[in-house]
Design a protein around this motif. Structure first.
Motif, PDB file in Angstrom:
ATOM      1  N   PHE A  11       0.589  -1.167   0.024  1.00  0.00           N
ATOM      2  CA  PHE A  11       0.108  -0.209   0.094  1.00  0.00           C
ATOM      3  C   PHE A  11       0.759   1.171   0.016  1.00  0.00           C
ATOM      4  CE2 PHE A  11      -2.954  -3.080   2.445  1.00  0.00           C
ATOM      5  CZ  PHE A  11      -3.620  -3.300   1.136  1.00  0.00           C
ATOM      6  N   CYS A  12       1.998   1.200   0.646  1.00  0.00           N
ATOM      7  CA  CYS A  12       2.909   2.325   0.494  1.00  0.00           C
ATOM      8  C   CYS A  12       4.129   2.497  -0.558  1.00  0.00           C
ATOM      9  CB  CYS A  12       3.611   2.472   1.835  1.00  0.00           C
ATOM     10  SG  CYS A  12       2.520   3.037   3.255  1.00  0.00           S
ATOM     11  N   SER A  13       4.046   1.133  -1.406  1.00  0.00           N
ATOM     12  CA  SER A  13       4.847   0.817  -2.271  1.00  0.00           C
ATOM     13  C   SER A  13       4.997   2.161  -3.377  1.00  0.00           C
ATOM     14  CB  SER A  13       4.940  -0.267  -3.073  1.00  0.00           C
ATOM     15  OG  SER A  13       5.719  -0.519  -3.980  1.00  0.00           O
ATOM     16  N   HIS A  14       6.122   2.392  -3.815  1.00  0.00           N
ATOM     17  CA  HIS A  14       5.893   3.380  -5.217  1.00  0.00           C
ATOM     18  C   HIS A  14       6.168   2.626  -6.428  1.00  0.00           C
ATOM     19  CE1 HIS A  14       6.553   6.889  -2.408  1.00  0.00           C
ATOM     20  NE2 HIS A  14       7.376   6.421  -1.678  1.00  0.00           N
ATOM     21  N   ASP A  15       6.231   1.372  -6.351  1.00  0.00           N
ATOM     22  CA  ASP A  15       6.553   0.489  -7.671  1.00  0.00           C
ATOM     23  C   ASP A  15       5.026   0.106  -8.093  1.00  0.00           C
ATOM     24  OD1 ASP A  15       9.210   1.087  -7.417  1.00  0.00           O
ATOM     25  OD2 ASP A  15       9.266  -0.595  -6.188  1.00  0.00           O
ATOM     26  N   LEU A  16       4.083   0.033  -7.456  1.00  0.00           N
ATOM     27  CA  LEU A  16       2.844  -0.621  -7.715  1.00  0.00           C
ATOM     28  C   LEU A  16       1.918   0.758  -8.016  1.00  0.00           C
ATOM     29  CD1 LEU A  16       2.446  -3.151  -4.729  1.00  0.00           C
ATOM     30  CD2 LEU A  16       3.171  -3.511  -7.139  1.00  0.00           C
ATOM     31  N   LYS A  17       1.027   0.253  -8.906  1.00  0.00           N
ATOM     32  CA  LYS A  17      -0.101   1.269  -9.494  1.00  0.00           C
ATOM     33  C   LYS A  17      -1.158   1.050  -8.395  1.00  0.00           C
ATOM     34  CE  LYS A  17       0.837   0.667 -14.292  1.00  0.00           C
ATOM     35  NZ  LYS A  17       0.082   0.419 -15.690  1.00  0.00           N
ATOM     36  N   LEU A  18      -1.900   2.441  -8.451  1.00  0.00           N
ATOM     37  CA  LEU A  18      -3.164   2.560  -7.582  1.00  0.00           C
ATOM     38  C   LEU A  18      -4.125   1.486  -7.786  1.00  0.00           C
ATOM     39  CD1 LEU A  18      -4.365   3.916  -5.202  1.00  0.00           C
ATOM     40  CD2 LEU A  18      -5.691   5.435  -7.077  1.00  0.00           C
ATOM     41  N   VAL A  19      -4.545   0.874  -8.893  1.00  0.00           N
ATOM     42  CA  VAL A  19      -5.262   0.016  -9.130  1.00  0.00           C
ATOM     43  C   VAL A  19      -4.982  -1.374  -8.721  1.00  0.00           C
ATOM     44  CG1 VAL A  19      -4.305  -0.650 -11.488  1.00  0.00           C
ATOM     45  CG2 VAL A  19      -6.720  -1.119 -11.100  1.00  0.00           C
ATOM     46  N   THR A  20      -3.552  -1.564  -8.464  1.00  0.00           N
ATOM     47  CA  THR A  20      -3.136  -2.833  -7.881  1.00  0.00           C
ATOM     48  C   THR A  20      -3.368  -3.044  -6.483  1.00  0.00           C
ATOM     49  OG1 THR A  20      -1.519  -3.183  -9.779  1.00  0.00           O
ATOM     50  CG2 THR A  20      -1.142  -4.249  -7.844  1.00  0.00           C
ATOM     51  N   LYS A  21      -3.239  -1.709  -6.023  1.00  0.00           N
ATOM     52  CA  LYS A  21      -3.149  -1.791  -4.435  1.00  0.00           C
ATOM     53  C   LYS A  21      -4.685  -1.858  -3.969  1.00  0.00           C
ATOM     54  CE  LYS A  21       0.862   1.595  -4.001  1.00  0.00           C
ATOM     55  NZ  LYS A  21       1.112   2.874  -3.655  1.00  0.00           N
ATOM     56  N   ILE A  22      -5.570  -1.187  -4.744  1.00  0.00           N
ATOM     57  CA  ILE A  22      -6.879  -1.509  -4.310  1.00  0.00           C
ATOM     58  C   ILE A  22      -7.544  -2.707  -4.626  1.00  0.00           C
ATOM     59  CG2 ILE A  22      -9.107  -0.803  -5.239  1.00  0.00           C
ATOM     60  CD1 ILE A  22      -7.827   1.554  -3.732  1.00  0.00           C
ATOM     61  N   SER A  23      -6.883  -3.373  -5.610  1.00  0.00           N
ATOM     62  CA  SER A  23      -7.052  -4.875  -5.902  1.00  0.00           C
ATOM     63  C   SER A  23      -6.534  -5.774  -4.916  1.00  0.00           C
ATOM     64  CB  SER A  23      -6.458  -5.499  -7.298  1.00  0.00           C
ATOM     65  OG  SER A  23      -7.178  -4.634  -8.358  1.00  0.00           O
ATOM     66  N   VAL A  24      -5.522  -5.442  -4.283  1.00  0.00           N
ATOM     67  CA  VAL A  24      -5.110  -6.173  -3.233  1.00  0.00           C
ATOM     68  C   VAL A  24      -5.891  -5.953  -2.023  1.00  0.00           C
ATOM     69  CG1 VAL A  24      -3.148  -6.517  -1.387  1.00  0.00           C
ATOM     70  CG2 VAL A  24      -2.694  -6.353  -4.083  1.00  0.00           C
ATOM     71  N   TYR A  25      -6.215  -4.832  -1.619  1.00  0.00           N
ATOM     72  CA  TYR A  25      -7.397  -4.353  -0.611  1.00  0.00           C
ATOM     73  C   TYR A  25      -8.584  -5.084  -0.524  1.00  0.00           C
ATOM     74  CZ  TYR A  25     -10.421  -1.654   2.420  1.00  0.00           C
ATOM     75  OH  TYR A  25     -11.671  -1.196   2.810  1.00  0.00           O
ATOM     76  N   MET A  26      -9.196  -4.938  -1.850  1.00  0.00           N
ATOM     77  CA  MET A  26     -10.440  -5.704  -2.156  1.00  0.00           C
ATOM     78  C   MET A  26     -10.391  -7.365  -1.770  1.00  0.00           C
ATOM     79  SD  MET A  26     -12.583  -3.043  -2.450  1.00  0.00           S
ATOM     80  CE  MET A  26     -13.980  -3.820  -3.103  1.00  0.00           C
ATOM     81  N   THR A  27      -9.157  -7.719  -2.039  1.00  0.00           N
ATOM     82  CA  THR A  27      -9.031  -9.409  -1.881  1.00  0.00           C
ATOM     83  C   THR A  27      -8.756  -9.596  -0.728  1.00  0.00           C
ATOM     84  OG1 THR A  27      -8.292  -9.274  -4.396  1.00  0.00           O
ATOM     85  CG2 THR A  27      -7.761 -11.336  -3.106  1.00  0.00           C
ATOM     86  N   VAL A  28      -7.848  -8.965  -0.041  1.00  0.00           N
ATOM     87  CA  VAL A  28      -7.266  -9.381   1.418  1.00  0.00           C
ATOM     88  C   VAL A  28      -7.814  -8.625   2.716  1.00  0.00           C
ATOM     89  CG1 VAL A  28      -5.168  -9.465   2.867  1.00  0.00           C
ATOM     90  CG2 VAL A  28      -5.274 -10.015   0.048  1.00  0.00           C
ATOM     91  N   VAL A  29      -7.811  -7.485   2.540  1.00  0.00           N
ATOM     92  CA  VAL A  29      -8.351  -6.563   3.819  1.00  0.00           C
ATOM     93  C   VAL A  29      -9.865  -6.613   3.901  1.00  0.00           C
ATOM     94  CG1 VAL A  29      -8.135  -4.446   4.997  1.00  0.00           C
ATOM     95  CG2 VAL A  29      -6.209  -5.128   3.420  1.00  0.00           C
ATOM     96  N   LEU A  30     -10.548  -6.343   2.710  1.00  0.00           N
ATOM     97  CA  LEU A  30     -12.056  -6.160   2.898  1.00  0.00           C
ATOM     98  C   LEU A  30     -12.730  -7.336   3.258  1.00  0.00           C
ATOM     99  CD1 LEU A  30     -14.244  -4.297   2.527  1.00  0.00           C
ATOM    100  CD2 LEU A  30     -14.610  -4.979   0.274  1.00  0.00           C
TER     101      LEU A  30
END
Length: 249
Positions: A103-122
């Motif tokens: 989530f704080c990485s500069h190498d990943l796109k925002l859409v990737t971070k949101i996808s990880v959030y929806m898959t793991v955190v939510l």
């Protein structure tokens, strides 16, 4: 009461003691021993508290007001407050573990971070929510943390004065109530399509033989929650079973 992942339910103190004694005798026949330290007993009643004395042999089991069973927090008052706090804690822990590398990485796109959030955190935040009788205060609590996580991912600070609706629009996700509604309606449809002899369906459509609700503001029932969802989704409550039978549609 429960022993590890085993749970016994009874309508009376004597009934629970009989179940416990029978289980204890069955375990002894196979050379097994019930761990008294890991076995607890709880009295379910929203109006008061009763002291229970349940024994395993000569040992008295510990009585509690809350315990964890299959990942859920079960309380003696049958409320959701402890479970909501547990869900928030689990989601925050999952978010924290992925924060630095995802989530704080500069190498990943925002859409990737949101996808990880929806898959793991939510999923951690809404685990077992299909059977919740959530009040407005519970939804507000979940929504607050949902938006907090999204704002952290998108680096939106409070002084940026960005509305919650705008945060959801930028992330291209919905609010907690939308996901909660979808999960519960999907689960209701799944149960309604199962065979008549299935335990889940028999309980789902059952009614109490005795008793009545108190006057004033009675506690929210599961069917009250589902009717609220259906009305907001323009689904006629009297037709929901026939609509749920058409699974593709």
């Amino acid at each position: 009461m429960y022993a590890d992942d085993l749970c016994f339910l009874a309508e009376s103190l004597d009934g629970l003691q009989q179940l416990m004694s029978a289980f204890h005798q069955a375990c002894r026949k196979f050379g097994l021993k019930i761990s008294v330290n890991k076995t607890e007993v709880m009295f379910l009643d929203i109006h008061g508290h009763e002291t229970l004395t349940i024994k395993v042999g000569e040992d008295v089991l510990k009585q509690v007001d809350k315990f964890r069973y299959l990942g859920n927090s079960v309380t003696s008052k049958c409320d959701l407050d402890a479970e909501i706090n547990s869900r928030v804690g689990a989601a925050a822990a999952a978010f924290g573990k992925l924060s630095s590398k995802v989530f704080c990485s500069h190498d990943l796109k925002l859409v990737t971070k949101i996808s990880v959030y929806m898959t793991v955190v939510l999923p951690n935040l809404l685990y077992s929510s299909e059977t919740w009788c959530a009040y407005r205060r519970h939804i507000r609590t979940l929504d607050r943390f949902h938006l907090k996580f999204l704002r952290t991912i998108m680096k939106i600070r409070w002084f940026d004065r960005v509305r919650n609706t705008e945060v959801l629009r930028r992330a291209n996700v919905g609010g907690i109530e939308a996901y909660l509604t979808r999960r519960q309606l999907r689960w209701c449809g799944h149960v309604s399509r199962t065979a008549e002899e299935r335990v889940a369906k028999r309980i789902f459509f059952s009614e109490l033989e005795e008793g009545k609700r108190n006057h004033g503001g009675p506690l929210l029932r599961y069917k009250d929650v589902q009717k609220r969802h259906m009305k907001r989704c323009n689904i006629e409550p009297s037709r929901w079973e026939s609509l749920a039978a058409q699974r593709p549609e």
